[in-house]
Design an enzyme around this catalytic site. Structure first.
Site, mmCIF file in Angstrom:
data_model
loop_
_atom_site.group_PDB
_atom_site.id
_atom_site.type_symbol
_atom_site.label_atom_id
_atom_site.label_comp_id
_atom_site.label_asym_id
_atom_site.label_seq_id
_atom_site.Cartn_x
_atom_site.Cartn_y
_atom_site.Cartn_z
ATOM 1 N N ASP A 56 52.503 40.340 33.978
ATOM 2 C CA ASP A 56 52.217 41.421 34.911
ATOM 3 C C ASP A 56 52.188 42.772 34.203
ATOM 4 O OD1 ASP A 56 51.977 39.987 37.212
ATOM 5 O OD2 ASP A 56 54.011 40.298 37.909
ATOM 6 N N LYS A 61 48.823 43.548 38.770
ATOM 7 C CA LYS A 61 48.310 44.149 39.997
ATOM 8 C C LYS A 61 49.007 45.486 40.194
ATOM 9 C CE LYS A 61 49.364 40.640 42.630
ATOM 10 N NZ LYS A 61 49.507 39.798 43.834
ATOM 11 N N MET A 96 57.776 50.814 44.958
ATOM 12 C CA MET A 96 56.328 51.016 45.110
ATOM 13 C C MET A 96 56.003 52.021 46.219
ATOM 14 S SD MET A 96 55.140 47.040 44.611
ATOM 15 C CE MET A 96 56.561 46.323 45.453
#
Length: 667
Positions: free
Chosen positions: A265, A285, A390
């Site tokens: 990742d 992502k 996030m």
């Protein structure tokens, strides 16, 4: 050996197919009907159909000791399996395709429009309509022979059926064509299931070994001869930690050394990965930037595993905290791939140690909640300490939600980027300040609660103030020489800034006065005037709400020549008569220069004019404060950073009021 099976011809042939591999084993065949066999009126496209629709009765027989093993079509098995049931063998699939059966051999392309095509699968229905949206899809049930009979008698014009089922039944000649459908990954495989028990087996041979009779032996060893899972590799989900390679666990490091393939990742140091011999595939992502969809990642990992590779799925932080870990586990386990999970240090846990902000603290915080931050409507748990993952793009949304939930405006907040990396950075603020703020650095963790104050009070923040009261103002306020109407010709005079008060020179006696915020009120008090109304917010919202409850009035607005029309238009829409009076002008300060922004933590904008001046000084070729920190930390910092080589990411942009907040979003 007692073997239980459904009693359809196909199910019995599947038992023969498995047991012909064990000619030395005597068995008794127990035939039964499952709930699904008895209730053919129930459509398999009904989402309420239980996962064990075809297997429950067979599982019960195993658990009750009435049978030793069951043999199924592998795709009929529920996931997860009932407690106490295990798959002891998965056979090879000869053919995973679907075929079309028609009366006269027509292909799918040759079927007339509005033809009725039978299927029992939602997936097949979707695949079918993607190719021919002019046909009617009909839910169909029954044995394969019963379904084909419905084609022959005209109930349906065509049927979609697994090619392997036709082959096993000796009906391959009925297929008019194989279809280019994506089928169930276990289509064509047979599964042998058993309860967790041992079995007395008389004289049989495993490999080259002869076993005397009687002998107690695990069923798994017997059926391992035909179990294709022996060729499968294993998938290990490994938590890389927050970014610093030295924080990975010893066990995680060992799996990386043993891996044939590593799917990694963002927040994983690519330079660190170069030491490992495995094939490395980036599947990261980020917000708005996905190298692969999650379904694609799942398929890549699965394909590598069934090829026999030792696979590491390397995830930033911990695999089970906001990392799709369980989704990948379920995907693989449902396909009978072995999965191991090795924890990593979640960035939220690392943040506490590396910023010395405790998540819990005696007298301040007895509870902590981890919250997903990029939601449009972020959750606001009642825990003492909140940690938003996030949430960079939703800083103001999170702050607004928490304020509405009852948190105090002075609640301390820290925004932390690049946790554990050399460029780690902490910016301290409050919920009230963040209500109108933009923070574009990613990845960012937002920690909210009184525990933040333990560190914040000893950390001076470097603030660049763009307003007129700062050391380096970006704008100048200049009086407009215009004729000013008398205040007494109006019912209300509304002041939206201190400069409106300062440059409106007529007498205000006998007129109602409204003020936006305490700074404007302080200027009025210098003139000996106490406002009849002071808006609680430094924006038009409070004034509009107040005047919506007032009689229709004549209102004078002494303000800037660049005053936004939202207030005057809003008042007019309420039926008030509004006169805009530009008593002063905002102009760029010709002597202003932007400092080295890497020396600051925050930029404060006091008006839309300061935003315009800031953008003008930056110049059209720059992209200030935008962009995220690229994957891999410092080794991949954005070359276009406007901070003269600084790799710490964007500043915290703070607006004084809603209209200014709307303006800073254009930076």
């Amino acid at each position: 050996m007692r073997i239980i099976s459904r009693q359809s011809k196909l199910a019995l042939l599947q038992v023969e197919e498995v047991m012909k591999r064990f000619p030395q084993v005597d068995y008794e065949l127990i035939k039964t009907e499952s709930f699904g066999d008895k209730h053919k009126e129930v459509s398999l496209m009904d989402k309420s159909v239980a996962a064990d629709f075809f297997t429950r009765e067979l599982d019960d027989a195993l658990l009750d000791g009435r049978a030793d093993i069951a043999i199924h079509s592998a795709k009929d098995l529920p996931y997860p399996l009932p407690a106490g049931i295990e798959v002891i063998a998965l056979t090879e699939s000869a053919d995973k395709s679907d075929s079309l059966v028609t009366r006269d051999g027509k292909t799918l392309a040759q079927l007339p429009a509005n033809s009725r095509v039978g299927t029992s699968s939602e997936q097949r229905k979707a695949e079918l309509l993607a190719l021919r949206n002019d046909i009617e899809v009909v839910a169909i049930r029954g044995t394969i022979e019963e379904r084909i009979a419905q084609v022959d008698n005209g109930t349906v014009d065509a049927l979609i059926v697994a090619t392997c089922a036709l082959d096993r039944l000796g009906l391959a000649h009925r297929a008019s064509e194989r279809l280019p459908f994506k089928t169930h990954p276990l289509q064509g495989n047979l599964a042998v299931t058993a309860a967790n028990c041992k079995l007395q087996i008389a004289n049989y041979q495993v490999g080259n070994r002869q076993h005397p009779s009687p002998i107690t032996h695990h069923l798994t060893e017997l059926f391992s001869q035909i179990d294709i899972r022996k060729r499968y590799g294993k998938v290990t989900l490994v938590g890389f930690g927050p970014g610093d390679p030295e924080l990975i666990t010893v066990k995680g490091l060992r799996r990386l050394e043993q891996a044939d393939a590593i799917y990694y990742d963002d927040l994983t140091n690519e330079v660190f990965l170069e030491q490992f011999k495995a094939e490395k595939v980036y599947v990261g992502k980020r917000s708005g930037k996905h190298s692969h969809a999650q379904d694609e990642i799942n398929e890549l990992i699965y394909s590598a595993a069934i090829e026999g590779k030792q696979v590491v799925r390397l995830k930033g932080g911990d695999p089970m905290i906001f990392a799709h870990g369980r989704e990948e586990i379920d995907f693989l386990k449902a396909r009978m791939v072995e999965v191991e999970v090795i924890p990593g240090i979640s960035s939220g846990i690392a943040l506490a140690s590396l910023t010395q902000i405790p998540l819990t603290h005696r007298g301040l915080s007895r509870s902590v909640a981890f919250v997903l931050g990029h939601s449009t409507n972020p959750q606001t748990p009642e825990a003492d300490t909140l940690l938003y993952y996030m949430g960079g793009e939703k800083v103001s949304v999170i702050a607004e939600a928490l304020l509405k939930a009852g948190r105090k405006a002075d609640t301390p907040v820290a925004l932390v980027t690049n946790v554990s990396l050399p460029e780690q950075r902490e910016v301290f603020s409050t919920l009230g300040e963040l209500r109108y703020a933009v923070f574009r650095a990613t990845p960012v963790l937002i920690i909210v609660g009184e525990v933040v104050g333990l560190e914040a009070r000893s950390r001076k923040q470097r603030v660049f103030d763009t307003g007129t009261q700062s050391d380096t103002p970006l704008i100048k306020i200049v009086k407009n020489d215009i004729q000013q109407p008398k205040a007494q010709d109006f019912d209300w005079v509304v002041f939206t800034s201190r400069y409106g008060v300062r440059y409106y020179e007529n007498d205000l006696k006998g007129v109602k006065v409204a003020s936006v915020g305490p700074v404007t009120t302080a200027e009025l008090l210098k003139r000996g005037i106490t406002p009849d109304y002071e808006s609680a917010t430094q924006s038009a919202e409070g004034l509009l709400e107040f005047f919506s409850q007032q009689p229709k009035s004549r209102i004078l607005l002494p303000r800037s020549n660049k005053g936004l029309k939202a207030l005057s238009e809003g008042l007019q829409s309420q039926g008030h008569e509004v006169t805009d009076l530009p008593v002063y002008r905002n102009i760029p300060n010709p002597d202003a220069k932007l400092p080295d922004l890497s020396e600051y933590d925050k930029v404060v904008f006091t008006s839309p004019s300061t935003v315009e001046a800031f953008k003008e000084l930056q110049g059209p070729s720059k992209s200030p404060l935008k962009g995220d920190l690229a994957r891999g930390g410092a080794d991949h910092a954005l070359a276009s950073s406007p901070f003269k080589g600084d790799e710490r990411g964007a500043l915290l942009l703070i607006a004084k009021g809603k209209t200014t907040y709307e303006a800073i979003q254009t930076i």
